[in-house]
Design a protein around this motif. Structure first.
Motif, PDB file in Angstrom:
ATOM      1  N   GLU A 313      -0.139  -3.934 -10.225  1.00  0.00           N
ATOM      2  CA  GLU A 313       0.686  -4.947  -9.585  1.00  0.00           C
ATOM      3  C   GLU A 313       0.455  -4.974  -8.076  1.00  0.00           C
ATOM      4  OE1 GLU A 313       4.802  -4.636 -10.450  1.00  0.00           O
ATOM      5  OE2 GLU A 313       4.598  -5.480 -12.476  1.00  0.00           O
ATOM      6  N   ASN A 314       0.687  -6.151  -7.492  1.00  0.00           N
ATOM      7  CA  ASN A 314       0.695  -6.263  -6.036  1.00  0.00           C
ATOM      8  C   ASN A 314       2.092  -5.908  -5.540  1.00  0.00           C
ATOM      9  OD1 ASN A 314      -1.904  -7.247  -6.285  1.00  0.00           O
ATOM     10  ND2 ASN A 314      -1.258  -9.384  -6.250  1.00  0.00           N
ATOM     11  N   TYR A 315       2.146  -5.245  -4.401  1.00  0.00           N
ATOM     12  CA  TYR A 315       3.450  -4.875  -3.851  1.00  0.00           C
ATOM     13  C   TYR A 315       3.519  -5.297  -2.390  1.00  0.00           C
ATOM     14  CZ  TYR A 315       7.317  -2.254  -1.937  1.00  0.00           C
ATOM     15  OH  TYR A 315       8.473  -1.922  -1.284  1.00  0.00           O
ATOM     16  N   THR A 316       4.612  -5.948  -2.027  1.00  0.00           N
ATOM     17  CA  THR A 316       4.827  -6.372  -0.642  1.00  0.00           C
ATOM     18  C   THR A 316       6.086  -5.710  -0.109  1.00  0.00           C
ATOM     19  OG1 THR A 316       3.757  -8.505  -1.017  1.00  0.00           O
ATOM     20  CG2 THR A 316       5.208  -8.326   0.889  1.00  0.00           C
ATOM     21  N   ALA A 317       5.939  -5.034   1.016  1.00  0.00           N
ATOM     22  CA  ALA A 317       7.073  -4.385   1.679  1.00  0.00           C
ATOM     23  C   ALA A 317       7.491  -5.229   2.879  1.00  0.00           C
ATOM     24  CB  ALA A 317       6.695  -2.977   2.124  1.00  0.00           C
ATOM     25  N   GLN A 318       8.786  -5.261   3.143  1.00  0.00           N
ATOM     26  CA  GLN A 318       9.316  -6.027   4.264  1.00  0.00           C
ATOM     27  C   GLN A 318       9.701  -5.087   5.405  1.00  0.00           C
ATOM     28  OE1 GLN A 318       9.339  -9.351   4.201  1.00  0.00           O
ATOM     29  NE2 GLN A 318       8.593  -9.370   2.071  1.00  0.00           N
ATOM     30  N   ALA A 319       9.403  -5.552   6.609  1.00  0.00           N
ATOM     31  CA  ALA A 319       9.840  -4.789   7.781  1.00  0.00           C
ATOM     32  C   ALA A 319      11.364  -4.836   7.864  1.00  0.00           C
ATOM     33  CB  ALA A 319       9.224  -5.367   9.044  1.00  0.00           C
ATOM     34  N   GLN A 332       4.029  -6.392   4.728  1.00  0.00           N
ATOM     35  CA  GLN A 332       2.693  -5.880   4.448  1.00  0.00           C
ATOM     36  C   GLN A 332       2.545  -5.742   2.936  1.00  0.00           C
ATOM     37  OE1 GLN A 332       1.002  -2.715   6.990  1.00  0.00           O
ATOM     38  NE2 GLN A 332       3.033  -2.607   7.946  1.00  0.00           N
ATOM     39  N   SER A 333       1.307  -5.910   2.443  1.00  0.00           N
ATOM     40  CA  SER A 333       1.082  -5.897   0.994  1.00  0.00           C
ATOM     41  C   SER A 333       0.013  -4.892   0.596  1.00  0.00           C
ATOM     42  CB  SER A 333       0.661  -7.290   0.505  1.00  0.00           C
ATOM     43  OG  SER A 333       1.682  -8.230   0.730  1.00  0.00           O
ATOM     44  N   LEU A 334       0.192  -4.368  -0.619  1.00  0.00           N
ATOM     45  CA  LEU A 334      -0.841  -3.576  -1.282  1.00  0.00           C
ATOM     46  C   LEU A 334      -1.323  -4.388  -2.476  1.00  0.00           C
ATOM     47  CD1 LEU A 334       0.798  -0.030  -1.305  1.00  0.00           C
ATOM     48  CD2 LEU A 334      -1.085  -0.787   0.137  1.00  0.00           C
ATOM     49  N   ILE A 335      -2.627  -4.541  -2.608  1.00  0.00           N
ATOM     50  CA  ILE A 335      -3.194  -5.339  -3.692  1.00  0.00           C
ATOM     51  C   ILE A 335      -3.564  -4.431  -4.861  1.00  0.00           C
ATOM     52  CG2 ILE A 335      -4.984  -6.996  -4.331  1.00  0.00           C
ATOM     53  CD1 ILE A 335      -2.990  -7.965  -2.205  1.00  0.00           C
ATOM     54  N   LYS A 336      -3.007  -4.723  -6.032  1.00  0.00           N
ATOM     55  CA  LYS A 336      -3.315  -4.004  -7.268  1.00  0.00           C
ATOM     56  C   LYS A 336      -3.213  -2.493  -7.092  1.00  0.00           C
ATOM     57  CE  LYS A 336      -6.070  -7.571  -9.491  1.00  0.00           C
ATOM     58  NZ  LYS A 336      -7.339  -7.939 -10.147  1.00  0.00           N
ATOM     59  N   GLY A 341       0.352   7.844  -4.127  1.00  0.00           N
ATOM     60  CA  GLY A 341      -0.102   8.274  -2.807  1.00  0.00           C
ATOM     61  C   GLY A 341      -0.378   7.128  -1.855  1.00  0.00           C
ATOM     62  N   ARG A 342      -0.176   5.877  -2.314  1.00  0.00           N
ATOM     63  CA  ARG A 342      -0.383   4.742  -1.417  1.00  0.00           C
ATOM     64  C   ARG A 342       0.813   4.627  -0.475  1.00  0.00           C
ATOM     65  NH1 ARG A 342      -3.861   0.933  -3.563  1.00  0.00           N
ATOM     66  NH2 ARG A 342      -3.832   0.016  -1.469  1.00  0.00           N
ATOM     67  N   SER A 343       0.562   4.105   0.716  1.00  0.00           N
ATOM     68  CA  SER A 343       1.650   3.995   1.687  1.00  0.00           C
ATOM     69  C   SER A 343       1.426   2.803   2.611  1.00  0.00           C
ATOM     70  CB  SER A 343       1.768   5.277   2.514  1.00  0.00           C
ATOM     71  OG  SER A 343       0.606   5.469   3.304  1.00  0.00           O
ATOM     72  N   LEU A 344       2.511   2.359   3.200  1.00  0.00           N
ATOM     73  CA  LEU A 344       2.493   1.314   4.222  1.00  0.00           C
ATOM     74  C   LEU A 344       3.306   1.814   5.409  1.00  0.00           C
ATOM     75  CD1 LEU A 344       3.233  -1.795   1.980  1.00  0.00           C
ATOM     76  CD2 LEU A 344       1.059  -1.312   3.112  1.00  0.00           C
ATOM     77  N   THR A 345       2.853   1.475   6.612  1.00  0.00           N
ATOM     78  CA  THR A 345       3.555   1.929   7.816  1.00  0.00           C
ATOM     79  C   THR A 345       3.871   0.735   8.711  1.00  0.00           C
ATOM     80  OG1 THR A 345       2.437   4.075   7.757  1.00  0.00           O
ATOM     81  CG2 THR A 345       3.445   3.412   9.848  1.00  0.00           C
ATOM     82  N   PHE A 346       5.126   0.634   9.076  1.00  0.00           N
ATOM     83  CA  PHE A 346       5.550  -0.362  10.057  1.00  0.00           C
ATOM     84  C   PHE A 346       5.805   0.377  11.374  1.00  0.00           C
ATOM     85  CE2 PHE A 346       6.685  -2.415   6.066  1.00  0.00           C
ATOM     86  CZ  PHE A 346       6.242  -3.715   6.274  1.00  0.00           C
ATOM     87  N   ASP A 347       5.049   0.001  12.388  1.00  0.00           N
ATOM     88  CA  ASP A 347       5.226   0.596  13.719  1.00  0.00           C
ATOM     89  C   ASP A 347       6.091  -0.342  14.564  1.00  0.00           C
ATOM     90  OD1 ASP A 347       3.626   2.973  13.466  1.00  0.00           O
ATOM     91  OD2 ASP A 347       1.877   1.648  13.388  1.00  0.00           O
TER      92      ASP A 347
END
Length: 494
Positions: A313-319, A332-336, A341-347
């Motif tokens: 699945e695609n996942y989109t995180a909101q700031a 920001q989104s992660l594709i498939k 262990g995947r991560s997203l960082t909002f600075d």
């Protein structure tokens, strides 16, 4: 039908069995001759025989006309002083191993008789017995059954060419005992009719018996293997394999990326395949841990959240919204997602302070930009007016309440000019707002002023034309609330 025709029926003569018996007057059968077959209504003559110590009673021959199965009996009288000797060999287990033919002996005879050997038994007593015959006598030899001696029977299973099709088996049988075995079923083979049962009447040595089989025609069945998720949706193309009739089928669930097989479905087994069948492996879709970090360079913001995302699945995180902080991306989104262990960082960075000095510089920049624009179009510059400045500053504050050319009290812009004592002929107003995301204080007023001016300059709603209209004075007002900065231009002519 014409002429003379002869129809002939042919008959075979009926035949009957004749038995000739020679019998002593004490009931002992001296001899029974081999059965003779004689045709119906034929004459047959039987003749007597001579037997030691016996005299024939009656004629030496008997003639009969055969009408059915018959027995001809010659009777004999035992002479005085002749006795019957019966010899019996008996095992300790109660089995009569053998009874010798009856012997006729004269009275007073000293009769010698020897024992015999029997597999699995040992003679108890003397090998030779000597008996003085004075009457009908039975001489018995007793044998003890051996407990440990056994013979090995090896059983083989072969095809037409003599090739072994099943591992040979062995069994042990006591001497003298019978061995009998029915051919076992062997998948894919049929035992030959002559070999259905193997029998040894009395085992006296190690022996081998062989069952012969013919191979059955090969029949194969199709096993269809499906791979589905919890909802029954196919997640991998079904496979097929062919299995011979009666053969077993066993399969371990294959690994499928992003899925884990249900525990109960790890292995599928069919003990004996006898038809086309379908087996189904069920899988649960994997879920992976995704971590979202929110952090600021000054360390004030440091927050972590986690979510579980299904495989593929695609996942989109909101700031997130933090007071006085902004981030470059609102989402920001992660594709498939295919692993943990995947991560997203909002600075996040701290917003630069909107000080009074910054707001003053912003107003000055807008004023300068308007006159530069008018000059580029060959128009005279606009002038500032203190009362007009008071009016426009009030309008800038009112935008925080109602972003509109209509005032919060429902009146138009002329009312604010009147309230502040501004004399005017014609008047006009431009309003604009922008999201404030500036984190650098360097020339902040100039940059915000240019952004606001460009909103009016590039507008298609008449803002550009208002800045070029035949006005004499301009008032520039700015205000802000949260992250929104409001700008107002008031124009008048006299």
């Amino acid at each position: 039908m014409k002429g003379t025709t002869t129809i002939t029926f042919t008959y075979n003569p009926i035949k009957y069995n004749l038995t000739v018996v020679h019998k002593s007057n004490d009931g002992t059968i001296l001899e029974t001759e081999k059965v003779i077959t004689v045709e119906y209504d034929q004459e047959y003559t039987a003749k007597s025989k001579e037997f030691f110590g016996h005299e024939l009673t009656g004629n030496t021959s008997q003639k009969i006309t055969v009408k059915g199965n018959q027995t001809i009996t010659f009777n004999y009288t035992r002479a005085a002083g002749i006795y019957k000797v019966t010899i019996v060999h008996k095992g300790s287990d109660g089995i009569t191993l053998e009874t010798d033919p009856i012997r006729w002996v004269s009275a007073g005879t000293s009769y010698n008789v020897d024992a015999k050997e029997f597999p699995g038994y040992t003679l108890s007593g003397e090998f030779t017995q000597v008996v003085n015959i004075t009457k009908d006598t039975t001489i018995t030899f007793n044998y003890t059954k051996n407990s440990s001696m056994k013979y090995k029977i090896t059983v083989k299973y072969v095809d037409e060419a003599g090739k072994e099709i099943k591992t040979a088996t062995t069994t042990e049988v006591e001497p003298g005992k019978a061995f009998s075995m029915t051919a076992p079923d062997i998948t894919g083979y049929t035992v030959m009719a002559a070999d259905k049962t193997k029998t040894i009447a009395s085992v006296s040595k190690n022996e081998t018996v062989t069952f012969r089989y013919t191979k059955n025609p090969v029949v194969k069945y199709k096993i269809t293997v499906k791979y589905v998720d919890e909802a029954g949706k196919e997640i991998k193309t079904a496979t097929t394999t062919e299995i011979e009739h009666g053969k077993p089928f066993s399969m371990t669930a294959p690994n499928i990326t992003g899925y884990t097989v249900v525990a109960a479905d790890k292995t599928k087994t069919i003990a004996s395949v006898t038809k086309n069948e379908t087996v189904t492996f069920k899988y649960n879709i994997n879920k992976y841990l995704v971590t979202i970090y929110h952090k600021s360079d000054d360390g004030v913001i440091s927050e972590t959240e986690t979510v579980m995302v299904q495989h593929g699945e695609n996942y989109t995180a909101q700031a997130k919204s933090y007071d006085n902080y902004v981030t470059e991306y609102s989402s920001q989104s992660l594709i498939k997602v295919t692993s943990s262990g995947r991560s997203l960082t909002f600075d996040y960075k701290k917003l630069a302070d909107l000080t009074d000095a910054v707001l003053i510089k912003m107003r000055e920049t807008i004023f300068s930009k308007v006159n530069e624009f008018r000059a580029s179009e060959g128009l005279s510059p606009l002038k500032l007016d203190p009362k007009l400045t008071e009016a426009v500053n009030l309008r800038a504050e009112e935008q925080k309440v109602l972003y509109s050319h209509t005032r919060p009290n429902g009146k138009d812009i002329r009312s604010v000019l009147d309230e502040k004592g501004v004399s005017y002929g014609a008047c006009g107003e431009n309003i604009a707002k922008l999201n404030y995301r500036e984190t650098s204080e360097e020339k902040l007023g100039e940059r915000l002023g240019e952004r606001m001016f460009n909103l009016w300059l590039n507008s298609t709603d008449g803002h550009r034309e208002a800045m070029l209209a035949d006005y004499d004075f301009i008032g520039v007002g700015v205000s802000y609330e949260g992250r929104v900065v409001y700008g107002v231009q008031l124009f008048i002519s006299r």
